[in-house]
Design a protein around this motif. Structure first.
Motif, PDB file in Angstrom:
ATOM      1  N   HIS A 128       0.637  -1.256  -0.231  1.00 48.67           N
ATOM      2  CA  HIS A 128      -0.018  -0.014   0.242  1.00 48.67           C
ATOM      3  C   HIS A 128       0.870   1.359  -0.008  1.00 48.67           C
ATOM      4  O   HIS A 128       1.793   1.299   0.721  1.00 48.67           O
ATOM      5  CB  HIS A 128      -1.009  -0.047   1.331  1.00 48.67           C
ATOM      6  CG  HIS A 128      -1.577   1.185   1.235  1.00 48.67           C
ATOM      7  ND1 HIS A 128      -2.923   1.571   0.394  1.00 48.67           N
ATOM      8  CD2 HIS A 128      -1.945   2.312   2.234  1.00 48.67           C
ATOM      9  CE1 HIS A 128      -3.442   2.634   0.831  1.00 48.67           C
ATOM     10  NE2 HIS A 128      -2.853   3.158   1.795  1.00 48.67           N
ATOM     11  N   VAL A 161       2.413   7.343   3.480  1.00 53.66           N
ATOM     12  CA  VAL A 161       2.492   6.246   4.361  1.00 53.66           C
ATOM     13  C   VAL A 161       2.577   5.008   3.311  1.00 53.66           C
ATOM     14  O   VAL A 161       2.028   5.071   2.077  1.00 53.66           O
ATOM     15  CB  VAL A 161       1.184   5.920   5.004  1.00 53.66           C
ATOM     16  CG1 VAL A 161       1.296   4.298   5.469  1.00 53.66           C
ATOM     17  CG2 VAL A 161       0.987   6.740   6.075  1.00 53.66           C
ATOM     18  N   ILE A 200       3.477   0.696   2.999  1.00 49.88           N
ATOM     19  CA  ILE A 200       3.607  -0.559   3.464  1.00 49.88           C
ATOM     20  C   ILE A 200       4.283  -1.620   2.474  1.00 49.88           C
ATOM     21  O   ILE A 200       3.666  -1.504   1.427  1.00 49.88           O
ATOM     22  CB  ILE A 200       2.178  -1.195   4.002  1.00 49.88           C
ATOM     23  CG1 ILE A 200       1.278  -0.082   4.779  1.00 49.88           C
ATOM     24  CG2 ILE A 200       1.927  -2.641   4.471  1.00 49.88           C
ATOM     25  CD1 ILE A 200      -0.108  -0.774   5.141  1.00 49.88           C
ATOM     26  N   THR A 246       6.073  -7.865   7.182  1.00 50.16           N
ATOM     27  CA  THR A 246       5.577  -6.674   6.757  1.00 50.16           C
ATOM     28  C   THR A 246       5.800  -5.433   7.591  1.00 50.16           C
ATOM     29  O   THR A 246       5.629  -5.573   8.952  1.00 50.16           O
ATOM     30  CB  THR A 246       3.844  -6.950   6.553  1.00 50.16           C
ATOM     31  OG1 THR A 246       3.742  -7.971   5.992  1.00 50.16           O
ATOM     32  CG2 THR A 246       3.171  -5.782   6.165  1.00 50.16           C
ATOM     33  N   SER A 281       5.253  -1.092   7.923  1.00 43.87           N
ATOM     34  CA  SER A 281       4.748   0.229   7.445  1.00 43.87           C
ATOM     35  C   SER A 281       5.587   1.391   7.815  1.00 43.87           C
ATOM     36  O   SER A 281       6.125   1.249   8.951  1.00 43.87           O
ATOM     37  CB  SER A 281       3.389   0.458   7.674  1.00 43.87           C
ATOM     38  OG  SER A 281       3.182   1.172   8.853  1.00 43.87           O
ATOM     39  N   GLU A 282       5.820   2.416   7.182  1.00 44.88           N
ATOM     40  CA  GLU A 282       6.376   3.633   7.570  1.00 44.88           C
ATOM     41  C   GLU A 282       5.810   4.903   7.048  1.00 44.88           C
ATOM     42  O   GLU A 282       5.024   4.740   5.994  1.00 44.88           O
ATOM     43  CB  GLU A 282       7.738   3.495   7.350  1.00 44.88           C
ATOM     44  CG  GLU A 282       8.845   3.104   8.511  1.00 44.88           C
ATOM     45  CD  GLU A 282       8.651   3.839   9.439  1.00 44.88           C
ATOM     46  OE1 GLU A 282       8.045   4.918   9.806  1.00 44.88           O
ATOM     47  OE2 GLU A 282       9.314   3.366  10.750  1.00 44.88           O
ATOM     48  N   ASN A 283       5.920   5.974   7.644  1.00 49.25           N
ATOM     49  CA  ASN A 283       5.106   7.350   7.366  1.00 49.25           C
ATOM     50  C   ASN A 283       6.215   8.386   7.205  1.00 49.25           C
ATOM     51  O   ASN A 283       7.359   8.338   7.877  1.00 49.25           O
ATOM     52  CB  ASN A 283       4.236   7.546   8.189  1.00 49.25           C
ATOM     53  CG  ASN A 283       4.375   8.042   9.597  1.00 49.25           C
ATOM     54  OD1 ASN A 283       5.123   9.073   9.824  1.00 49.25           O
ATOM     55  ND2 ASN A 283       4.321   7.091  10.475  1.00 49.25           N
ATOM     56  N   ALA A 318      10.408   1.439   4.643  1.00 52.47           N
ATOM     57  CA  ALA A 318       9.263   0.449   4.920  1.00 52.47           C
ATOM     58  C   ALA A 318       9.923  -1.026   4.394  1.00 52.47           C
ATOM     59  O   ALA A 318       9.528  -1.977   5.030  1.00 52.47           O
ATOM     60  CB  ALA A 318       8.152   0.995   4.350  1.00 52.47           C
ATOM     61  N   SER A 332      10.656  -4.467   6.236  1.00 52.56           N
ATOM     62  CA  SER A 332      10.072  -5.545   6.037  1.00 52.56           C
ATOM     63  C   SER A 332      10.864  -6.728   5.734  1.00 52.56           C
ATOM     64  O   SER A 332      10.873  -8.065   6.442  1.00 52.56           O
ATOM     65  CB  SER A 332       8.904  -5.503   5.067  1.00 52.56           C
ATOM     66  OG  SER A 332      10.056  -5.345   3.498  1.00 52.56           O
ATOM     67  N   ASN A 391       2.526   0.847  13.162  1.00 51.54           N
ATOM     68  CA  ASN A 391       3.759   0.646  12.477  1.00 51.54           C
ATOM     69  C   ASN A 391       3.833  -0.542  11.623  1.00 51.54           C
ATOM     70  O   ASN A 391       5.174  -1.043  10.987  1.00 51.54           O
ATOM     71  CB  ASN A 391       5.023   1.069  13.013  1.00 51.54           C
ATOM     72  CG  ASN A 391       5.272   2.226  13.822  1.00 51.54           C
ATOM     73  OD1 ASN A 391       4.946   3.274  12.767  1.00 51.54           O
ATOM     74  ND2 ASN A 391       5.664   2.738  14.845  1.00 51.54           N
ATOM     75  N   GLY A 414       1.488  -3.499   9.128  1.00 42.97           N
ATOM     76  CA  GLY A 414       0.327  -4.094   8.541  1.00 42.97           C
ATOM     77  C   GLY A 414       0.231  -5.677   8.820  1.00 42.97           C
ATOM     78  O   GLY A 414       1.245  -6.135   8.705  1.00 42.97           O
TER      79      GLY A 414
END
Length: 256
Positions: A50, A81, A83, A99, A101-103, A114, A118, A190, A192
């Motif tokens: 994502h 963001v 993922i 998995t 995610s980072e923003n 991200a 992962s 942080n 998914g």
């Protein structure tokens, strides 16, 4: 490592401060070196799950106030963001997924972070660096979500769970090894949840379509004509292509 020496992770540990004091930590780059030495036939694949370049995000950070001579908590805001999911195969029958995610409020290069995170989670689930990644608060800005050493055959992560099936034992150099399939399921703000992905010929997911549209907007290119008829695999490939174009565009802007 080309001289046949066994990789010694303790030579590359760094100390990380957390609420419980100081912990030893093995960075993702050294997990990769370790993995490549032990598994030359192994593979690592990443995919973007994502991407929303317009999502408003915020994160707490500490900055040094020179006038008051102390660190102060501030709230940083930004847009973006990402993922990523990584799948690692050791070439010996073992595999793991992670998995992350980072923003943009945490990292300007949140897409790259991200992806690295992962990979770090997947390698930790496979046993590379797990014992040197104690449970930490991700607000410490570690690239990947650290996990605790296993108890009764299972790993516990700071933001989720890692499930391991098969027999595992600690090797002489401290890595946990064994046969079976491992999956690092990261959950929370942080991370998914890592789920089994749809079949290649299944319809593209809403997340995929949304991410493709966002990328097209930022790349100032028209959306694909067949967007509503894309398969999961087609959308996955397009996301990879557009993400690489977006990265190249960002690098170009930095250079200029």
């Amino acid at each position: 490592m080309s001289n046949g020496q066994t990789f010694n992770p303790r030579e590359h540990l760094i100390n990380i401060k957390n609420g419980k004091g100081v912990s030893e930590y093995l960075e993702v780059k050294w997990r990769l070196v370790w993995f490549r030495q032990e598994c030359p036939q192994g593979t690592i694949e990443t995919e973007i799950v994502h991407l929303d370049l317009d999502k408003d995000v915020e994160a707490e950070a500490f900055v040094w106030n020179a006038e008051k001579r102390r660190s102060e908590k501030v709230v940083k805001t930004a847009k973006g963001v990402a993922i990523f999911r990584a799948t690692v195969h050791d070439g010996k029958g073992g595999s793991a997924t992670g998995t992350k995610s980072e923003n943009a409020a945490n990292f300007p290069d949140f897409i790259e972070k991200a992806e690295s995170g992962s990979i770090g989670r997947a390698l930790a689930a496979l046993g590379y660096g797990t014992q040197f990644a104690p449970e930490l608060n991700e607000e410490q800005r570690i690239v990947d979500a650290p996990v605790e050493r296993p108890t009764n055959g299972s790993y516990a992560g700071s933001n989720g769970n890692s499930h391991i099936q098969g027999g595992f034992a600690a090797t002489a150099n401290g890595r946990f090894s064994g046969q079976g399939q491992q999956s690092a399921n990261a959950q929370g703000p942080n991370g998914g949840a890592s789920k089994s992905e749809p079949a290649p010929d299944a319809a593209a997911t809403e997340q995929q379509i949304s991410s493709i549209k966002k990328l097209c907007q930022h790349l100032e290119k028209p959306e694909p004509d067949n967007l509503s008829n894309l398969t999961f695999l087609n959308a996955k490939q397009l996301l990879q292509q557009f993400t690489e174009e977006y990265r190249a565009q960002k690098q170009q802007k930095k250079a200029s």
